[in-house]
Design a protein around this motif. Structure first.
Motif, PDB file in Angstrom:
ATOM      1  N   LEU A 131      22.577  52.262  25.968  1.00 29.08           N
ATOM      2  CA  LEU A 131      21.901  52.086  24.815  1.00 29.08           C
ATOM      3  C   LEU A 131      21.996  53.497  23.749  1.00 29.08           C
ATOM      4  CD1 LEU A 131      18.643  50.044  25.788  1.00 29.08           C
ATOM      5  CD2 LEU A 131      20.295  49.324  24.399  1.00 29.08           C
ATOM      6  N   ARG A 132      22.192  54.349  24.519  1.00 31.83           N
ATOM      7  CA  ARG A 132      22.283  55.660  23.544  1.00 31.83           C
ATOM      8  C   ARG A 132      23.636  55.885  23.031  1.00 31.83           C
ATOM      9  NH1 ARG A 132      20.781  60.248  25.899  1.00 31.83           N
ATOM     10  NH2 ARG A 132      19.321  59.432  27.385  1.00 31.83           N
ATOM     11  N   PRO A 181       9.892  55.142  26.026  1.00 33.11           N
ATOM     12  CA  PRO A 181       9.563  56.371  25.232  1.00 33.11           C
ATOM     13  C   PRO A 181      10.836  57.304  24.940  1.00 33.11           C
ATOM     14  CG  PRO A 181       7.688  56.229  26.979  1.00 33.11           C
ATOM     15  CD  PRO A 181       9.073  55.303  26.964  1.00 33.11           C
ATOM     16  N   THR A 182      11.948  57.038  26.240  1.00 32.99           N
ATOM     17  CA  THR A 182      12.850  58.169  26.054  1.00 32.99           C
ATOM     18  C   THR A 182      13.770  57.706  24.704  1.00 32.99           C
ATOM     19  OG1 THR A 182      14.034  56.331  27.589  1.00 32.99           O
ATOM     20  CG2 THR A 182      13.076  58.470  28.501  1.00 32.99           C
ATOM     21  N   TRP A 183      13.572  56.372  24.415  1.00 34.51           N
ATOM     22  CA  TRP A 183      14.533  55.937  23.247  1.00 34.51           C
ATOM     23  C   TRP A 183      14.512  56.822  22.032  1.00 34.51           C
ATOM     24  CZ3 TRP A 183      13.413  49.915  23.060  1.00 34.51           C
ATOM     25  CH2 TRP A 183      14.238  49.257  24.140  1.00 34.51           C
ATOM     26  N   ARG A 189       8.312  52.276  15.200  1.00 33.80           N
ATOM     27  CA  ARG A 189       8.134  51.000  16.020  1.00 33.80           C
ATOM     28  C   ARG A 189       7.952  51.576  17.386  1.00 33.80           C
ATOM     29  NH1 ARG A 189       6.531  45.866  14.545  1.00 33.80           N
ATOM     30  NH2 ARG A 189       7.061  45.409  16.776  1.00 33.80           N
ATOM     31  N   ILE A 190       8.900  52.314  18.047  1.00 29.45           N
ATOM     32  CA  ILE A 190       8.600  52.888  19.411  1.00 29.45           C
ATOM     33  C   ILE A 190       7.463  53.726  19.611  1.00 29.45           C
ATOM     34  CG2 ILE A 190       9.572  54.237  21.243  1.00 29.45           C
ATOM     35  CD1 ILE A 190      12.350  53.458  19.926  1.00 29.45           C
ATOM     36  N   ARG A 191       7.126  54.468  18.728  1.00 26.93           N
ATOM     37  CA  ARG A 191       5.995  55.496  18.770  1.00 26.93           C
ATOM     38  C   ARG A 191       4.822  54.567  18.768  1.00 26.93           C
ATOM     39  NH1 ARG A 191       6.936  60.479  14.859  1.00 26.93           N
ATOM     40  NH2 ARG A 191       8.505  61.464  15.986  1.00 26.93           N
ATOM     41  N   ARG A 192       4.691  53.482  17.802  1.00 18.75           N
ATOM     42  CA  ARG A 192       3.628  52.494  17.635  1.00 18.75           C
ATOM     43  C   ARG A 192       3.508  51.985  18.837  1.00 18.75           C
ATOM     44  NH1 ARG A 192       1.214  47.953  14.874  1.00 18.75           N
ATOM     45  NH2 ARG A 192       2.145  46.442  15.883  1.00 18.75           N
ATOM     46  N   PHE A 193       4.300  51.321  19.579  1.00 11.28           N
ATOM     47  CA  PHE A 193       4.365  50.822  20.908  1.00 11.28           C
ATOM     48  C   PHE A 193       3.820  51.576  21.891  1.00 11.28           C
ATOM     49  CE2 PHE A 193       5.751  49.552  25.066  1.00 11.28           C
ATOM     50  CZ  PHE A 193       5.451  48.014  25.122  1.00 11.28           C
ATOM     51  N   ILE A 194       4.324  52.693  21.941  1.00 13.17           N
ATOM     52  CA  ILE A 194       3.738  53.760  23.020  1.00 13.17           C
ATOM     53  C   ILE A 194       2.184  54.145  22.699  1.00 13.17           C
ATOM     54  CG2 ILE A 194       4.108  56.121  23.948  1.00 13.17           C
ATOM     55  CD1 ILE A 194       6.837  56.036  23.048  1.00 13.17           C
ATOM     56  N   ARG A 195       1.986  54.421  21.468  1.00  9.93           N
ATOM     57  CA  ARG A 195       0.433  54.641  21.110  1.00  9.93           C
ATOM     58  C   ARG A 195      -0.455  53.365  21.899  1.00  9.93           C
ATOM     59  NH1 ARG A 195       1.929  56.754  16.089  1.00  9.93           N
ATOM     60  NH2 ARG A 195       1.745  54.618  15.269  1.00  9.93           N
ATOM     61  N   LEU A 196       0.139  52.061  21.674  1.00  9.16           N
ATOM     62  CA  LEU A 196      -0.593  51.042  21.905  1.00  9.16           C
ATOM     63  C   LEU A 196      -0.717  51.089  23.552  1.00  9.16           C
ATOM     64  CD1 LEU A 196       0.495  48.270  19.335  1.00  9.16           C
ATOM     65  CD2 LEU A 196      -1.731  49.610  19.467  1.00  9.16           C
ATOM     66  N   ILE A 219       5.552  54.820  33.639  1.00 11.13           N
ATOM     67  CA  ILE A 219       6.545  55.156  32.470  1.00 11.13           C
ATOM     68  C   ILE A 219       6.287  56.662  31.994  1.00 11.13           C
ATOM     69  CG2 ILE A 219       7.222  54.376  30.380  1.00 11.13           C
ATOM     70  CD1 ILE A 219       5.861  51.552  30.683  1.00 11.13           C
ATOM     71  N   PRO A 220       7.448  57.439  31.824  1.00  8.66           N
ATOM     72  CA  PRO A 220       7.138  58.512  31.442  1.00  8.66           C
ATOM     73  C   PRO A 220       6.428  58.698  30.007  1.00  8.66           C
ATOM     74  CG  PRO A 220       9.463  58.206  31.738  1.00  8.66           C
ATOM     75  CD  PRO A 220       8.643  56.907  32.048  1.00  8.66           C
ATOM     76  N   GLY A 221       5.528  59.601  29.770  1.00 11.34           N
ATOM     77  CA  GLY A 221       4.834  59.798  28.579  1.00 11.34           C
ATOM     78  C   GLY A 221       3.556  58.997  28.434  1.00 11.34           C
TER      79      GLY A 221
END
Ligand code: MN
Length: 716
Positions: free
Chosen positions: A434-435, A456-458, A470-477, A575-577
């Motif tokens: 994916l990277r 979060p690694t994405w 979107r990723i940050r939002r998901f992690i926050r939730l 999950i890290p983070g």
């Protein structure tokens, strides 16, 4: 200063139906309204709006926009009201003037938050009517042209930086190349005059040395095309000092001859002729491989269309050529402003306009998901400075992304849900990580899974603001959900320790005491370690404080003994983070006894029960938490075990070490030599395993290996 009669004539030259009366009234109105106000240059203030209107006529904009240019500072700087403007010039002009005024009030705020907020408003205003931005850009251009009159050096720099970071990229985004070039050059001469002088000196030197090759090249190209029967105009334009400088800076290249920094343009009538002209040029001169780009069949996201190629000219110099129609040429110079030339044109232009605004909508969408204005500004700037990479869906739909974009960016560009659930990607038919950085022309197929969640690694490798927000939002939730779960388990456990039922009434007492709106908020605070389980119990049963204390310190002791009972909080799905972390000192694995340490604001860290680091928490039992692994044997998770290995210093020993680990299905994810002597190496090896039994197997296998002299779990 442009005289009244001249201004009206300029508009009439491209729009015979222009409302002369309105133009005349606005001109006089501006002079009267600004009266004796002065500019920093000592000129009368009204010269500024008149010059701005003049710049707008250069873009051949409609009458309402020119009138807005004349009136754009009257609300802000004079007694004039918006209602007056509405009465005298109509609703359309009033709306435009209002938009420009709102933007002007926001300018020149040095701190990042405010700058970002301004930028947000700018976008909102222009998504309503792009002409607001056109007037704003003309206003900025005139202010930049007269910037040297401003005495305060700090203020000059501030204006120049804002121009470079926000207005020039915006001009580029809406395709106004000429505007972008001039803004950049003016800002460049304020921000880095020495760099600019050195570029200009180099140009002069080359011109002196070899003469100017440009007229000769133009003549040669014109002759070649004429002989092939193609009617074309050839133009040669030196690149701006700033664009030369930034190319030298970013690509670390110099320029040896003038033709390196001139873009030649072949302008023809019809699109088919672009391809014919290209064929003729490629027939006459050798083309440079890898430099050919067809932006006619695949326009840039700002609507730019041209064919680009580079050939080797008669003096064996490289010549960069852009082939385009007159219409494309006009668009390349004036961008979005072109749409306002021909107001009564139908469908075809409007559709293009729709695509034009798509990026504005995308930015606004990011804005809604970003947690703060700085985050937003960071994305926006990044996106605007990146080049584009074009990739395709399996159906052939084009997805334009910033350079450096990955399949994750691609997935989010297709749809947020595709992004949220992507697990892998096929690029040109082959599975890739994916990277992977996407290349022009890649066909990308996203593999989705319903059980996948954004990692979060994405965030470390995505480049689009859309994906990152979107990723940050998901992690926050997600993190909040984990804190709530964790906090609920902790409170539940505390209730059982003092033999109380886990029911609403005492919980509400505690919730009110800590002023949380909901029980989930209370649990989240406990999970995060802001409040302890003991504090909650004490607030819930104030009358039984002593009893509570006794029960809780007993519980702390039990946690330290590592006898995780039925009161233990289950640990899974790390999950890290997130809210639960594995301690880096002891790397505990499933199957081992563990204990949690609650840290304020960071959630819970999981240690092995025999970890030395636990010493420092010996006196604070309220931070200890009973935890137990809760792993589904059908879906084992990957955990990292750390080993200290001593191997003999001989060729091939490292190879046999990694072989043994691989044969036992372990995966080395990090390796570090900590000391070396003549005979031995001591190394730290991080191995991905399922659980402690898996690691024990690997240890045993290593101990059986001749090259290995000792193996131990590393517990720092
Ligand atoms: Mn102004």
């Amino acid at each position: 200063m442009i005289r009244q009669y001249d201004l009206v004539e300029r508009v009439r030259a491209y729009d015979s139906k222009a409302d002369e009366g309105a133009l005349n009234r606005a001109y006089v109105f501006a002079i009267k309204a600004h009266g004796s106000q002065q500019r920093a240059s000592g000129d009368a203030y009204f010269s500024h709006p008149i010059e701005v209107a003049g710049i707008l006529t250069g873009m051949r904009l409609d009458c309402a926009t020119i009138v807005t240019g004349l009136l754009h500072d009257t609300i802000e700087d004079t007694e004039t009201t918006l209602a007056q403007i509405g009465d005298l010039f109509g609703d359309e002009v009033a709306r435009l003037v209002d938009g420009v005024t709102k933007l002007s009030r926001l300018e020149l705020q040095s701190d990042q938050t405010k700058q970002a907020e301004n930028f947000r408003k700018l976008l909102l205003a222009m998504s309503e009517d792009i002409r607001v931005l056109l007037v704003k850009l003309a206003d900025r251009l005139h202010n930049m042209r007269t910037l040297h009159h401003v005495k305060d050096a700090e203020k000059r720099r501030l204006i120049a930086r804002e121009t470079m970071e926000i207005f020039a990229p915006l001009a580029e985004r809406i395709g106004m190349q000429a505007m972008k070039d001039e803004l950049e050059d003016l800002a460049f001469s304020e921000l880095n005059p020495h760099a600019r002088d050195s570029v200009i000196a180099r140009l002069d030197f080359l011109r002196e040395q070899a003469g100017d090759p440009i007229p000769g090249i133009i003549e040669g190209l014109e002759k070649t095309l004429a002989e092939a029967g193609i009617k074309a105009t050839v133009l040669g334009r030196e690149k701006q000092p700033y664009s030369i400088w930034s190319k030298m800076e970013s690509k670390n290249v110099g320029f040896e001859q003038l033709s390196d920094i001139v873009a030649f343009r072949i302008v023809v009538d019809k699109m088919e002729q672009c391809y014919e002209a290209l064929g003729v040029v490629h027939g006459a001169y050798q083309m440079v491989p890898g430099r050919f780009k067809d932006y006619i069949s695949t326009p840039k996201s700002n609507g730019y269309r041209s064919i680009h190629t580079t050939v080797i000219g008669p003096e064996s110099q490289r010549i960069e050529i852009q082939v385009r129609t007159a219409e494309m040429h006009e668009f390349a110079e004036f961008g979005v402003a072109v749409h306002w030339h021909y107001k009564d044109q139908s469908g075809k232009l409007r559709r293009r306009e729709g695509r034009q605004y798509r990026w504005v909508r995308e930015l606004l969408e990011i804005l809604e998901h970003a947690s703060g204005p700085e985050e937003f500004l960071e994305h926006t700037k990044l996106e605007m400075f990146h080049d584009q990479v074009f990739s395709f869906t399996p159906k052939g739909d084009l997805i334009a992304l910033p350079r450096g974009a990955t399949p994750v960016d691609f997935a989010y560009a297709v749809h947020s849900e595709v992004g949220d659930s992507c697990v892998g990607a096929k690029i040109n038919g082959r599975m890739k990580p994916l990277r992977t950085e996407l290349q022009n022309g890649d066909q990308v197929e996203i593999v989705c899974s319903q059980t996948q969640a954004p990692s979060p690694t994405w965030e470390r490798f995505v480049v689009t603001g859309r994906a990152r927000s979107r990723i940050r939002r998901f992690i926050r939730l997600q993190r909040r959900a984990q804190y709530v779960d964790l906090g609920r388990s902790i409170v539940q456990k505390a209730f059982r320790q003092i033999k109380q039922r886990f029911v609403k009434e005492p919980l509400d007492r505690a919730r009110a005491r800590f002023r949380h709106k909901s029980l989930d908020d209370l649990y989240a605070a406990v999970g995060e370690g802001v409040i302890t389980g003991r504090q909650v119990v004490e607030a819930a049963f104030p009358e039984a404080k002593l009893k509570t204390q006794k029960a809780m310190s007993q519980a702390g002791r039990r946690a330290r003994s590592g006898k995780a009972g039925d009161l233990a909080v289950p640990i899974r799905g790390l999950i890290p983070g997130m809210a639960v972390h594995i301690a880096g000192c002891c790397h505990p694995l499933p199957g081992e006894r563990i204990v949690g340490i609650v840290t304020t604001g960071k959630g819970v860290t999981i240690h092995a029960i025999d970890c030395d680091a636990l010493e420092s928490y010996a006196d604070i039992p309220e931070r200890w938490l009973d935890v137990a692994w809760d792993i589904d044997p059908k879906h084992p998770e990957i955990h990292v075990g750390r080993l200290t290995v001593v191997i003999t210093n001989e060729p091939g020993t490292l190879g046999s070490l990694s072989n043994v680990i691989a044969k036992n299905l372990g995966n080395i994810n990090n390796l570090k030599i900590t000391s070396r002597s003549l005979d031995f190496f001591e190394i730290l090896v991080d191995v991905e395993v399922k659980d402690v039994k898996h690691l024990t197997n690997i240890i045993a296998a290593l101990r059986a290996t001749p090259a290995v002299s000792s193996v131990d779990r590393a517990r720092a």
